[in-house]
Design an enzyme around this catalytic site. Sequence first.
Site, PDB file in Angstrom:
ATOM      1  CG  HIS A   1       6.159  -9.332   7.464  1.00 38.96           C
ATOM      2  ND1 HIS A   1       7.051  -8.375   7.001  1.00 38.96           N
ATOM      3  CD2 HIS A   1       5.083  -8.484   7.704  1.00 38.96           C
ATOM      4  CE1 HIS A   1       6.644  -7.045   6.889  1.00 38.96           C
ATOM      5  NE2 HIS A   1       5.290  -7.189   7.407  1.00 38.96           N
TER       6      HIS A   1
ATOM      7  CG  HIS B   1      -0.797  -5.311   1.716  1.00 31.81           C
ATOM      8  ND1 HIS B   1      -0.134  -5.294   2.875  1.00 31.81           N
ATOM      9  CD2 HIS B   1      -0.986  -3.919   1.270  1.00 31.81           C
ATOM     10  CE1 HIS B   1       0.150  -3.963   3.257  1.00 31.81           C
ATOM     11  NE2 HIS B   1      -0.101  -3.318   2.269  1.00 31.81           N
TER      12      HIS B   1
ATOM     13  CG  ASP C   1      -2.870  -8.306   8.931  1.00 36.28           C
ATOM     14  OD1 ASP C   1      -3.626  -7.302   9.143  1.00 36.28           O
ATOM     15  OD2 ASP C   1      -2.228  -8.549   7.978  1.00 36.28           O
TER      16      ASP C   1
ATOM     17  NE  ARG D   1       2.601  -4.238  12.400  1.00 34.44           N
ATOM     18  CZ  ARG D   1       2.390  -4.414  10.814  1.00 34.44           C
ATOM     19  NH1 ARG D   1       2.040  -3.233  10.237  1.00 34.44           N
ATOM     20  NH2 ARG D   1       3.028  -5.298  10.104  1.00 34.44           N
TER      21      ARG D   1
ATOM     22  CB  SER E   1      -1.042  -0.021   1.192  1.00 37.41           C
ATOM     23  OG  SER E   1      -0.411  -0.141   2.429  1.00 37.41           O
TER      24      SER E   1
END
Length: 472
Positions: A354, A308, A409, A363, A278
């Site tokens: 990743h 993504h 995620d 995260r 992005s």
Amino acid sequence: MVFFRSVSALSKLRSRLVQQPSFLNGSVRWLQMQSSSELDLHSQLKDLIPEQQERLKKLKSEHGKVQLGNITVDMVVGGMRGMTGLLWETSLLDPDEGIRFRGLSIPECQKVLPTANPGGEPLPEGLLWLLLTGKLPSKEQVNALSKELQNRATVPDHVYKAINALPVTAHPMTQFATGIMALQVQSEFQKAYEKGIHKSKFWEPTYEDSLNLIAQVPVVASFVYRRAYKDGQIIPADDSLDYGGNFSHMLGFDSPKMQELMRLYVTIHSDHEGGNVSAHTAHLVASALSDPYLSFAAALNGLAGPLHGLANQEVLLWIKSVVEECGDNITTEELKEYVWKTLNSGKVVPGFGHGVLRKTDPRYTCQREFALKHLPDDPLFQLVSKLYEVVPPILTELGKVKNPWPNVDAHSGVLLNHFGLTEARYFTVLFGVSRSIGICSQLIWDRALGLALERPKSVTMDWLDSYCKKAA
Ligand code: NMX
Ligand code: MLT
């Protein structure tokens, strides 16, 4: 660059700096603020830009020919992995440590950025200030920025009409990206360019577009949510709330814990250096002097891909499919079998792996800490914890996965689900709202630094064959 050795050292440092303003070595600085221009983000940037322009000029003239690595055939055919090729000022990703926003890790940001509640999660407006200026904002600066964003948040009617032209069942990311494209008609950059603005001033209308865009994305995003899932019953903004709290409110979630989650969510998803799909897309599109709306809409279309941003949707759907097939009291053996079944059917395990990270994503870790604090008994959170034990050894056993650990995620969906935001197809829109902060911050710097049109060289397989034969 690591600016702080530990969070406790950072806390001590901050309290010292509050008493006695001074500069830190590196890009993060703390200033005590007094005058009204010090509360104004635009004035702050105006002062900073010439010094950074000089810095880049010097870097180019003194070190322009320094080599940063060799390009291999693997890199060319392998998605440019490991190839350094972009300048991105707002954050930097370390494969082992994870993201640093202007030098600060996530735990450090949680310690030092202003919060809505004592000891609570950072305010995303504070992170925006940090990303844009490289300085830690005071609470007063963050409050001023919150107000400024509120003042810029009115979305023109035609945007709702454009979204309403789509079927209500259209994917929320399609509705969201359509809304952003419709916002583009208000672009200050486009107007200024048509009037012949000098390139030294490009950053100013880019700043206007970027702040308007950041202010308006939560309004568009919550419209999409209420339209898709709540019979179109729109909830007006509450100007007594901050950016994250108000976004949660407009979506229909007023519990203080959900508002805290939203502040954390928007903060941690905002930026992940420049090479992710992005951010890179936005940077590429903007390099043609497309305005921030065009560039951000393009970024959203990349974010909507399952490798993504859409992975957050895929994770919750996958976790729910595990429960559906194996029941609530799933054993470790059953879970292993389900993971193998997924892999053997030619699918990825969403939320793991990743392109850059080689350890557990920080995260993920901070969301896990949030869950341990606020929802330790949630059955889906417990399943996520179990997956943390089960999945990495299996992915390692596959022998080809470079990072078997969970990414951002893997966790976000179960937190949202716990507080009632259960519609997985909507999740990537939340990611997009957050990413506007990182992308737009960098786009302002792209124009301020006069970064070049992006145009890498491509080659054919014939070319590679003949080059490699000659080189052998
Ligand atoms: N499950 C199954 N296979 C995987 C996984 C996974 N979670 N991760 C990597 N692999 C495979 C990958 O498909 C590739 O296989 P092949 O050679 O057959 O094409 C092989 O392992 C090597 O891939 P890597 O070099 O480890 O990873 P790469 O950099 O190519 O891709 C991702 C990174 C993130 C696309 C990949 O790990 C993945 O597909 N993960 C699952 C989807 C996901 O969670 N995406 C979200 C990423 C974070 N975000 O928000 O954007
Ligand atoms: C992101 O936040 O953009 C993802 O983790 C993907 C990436 O960094 O490549």
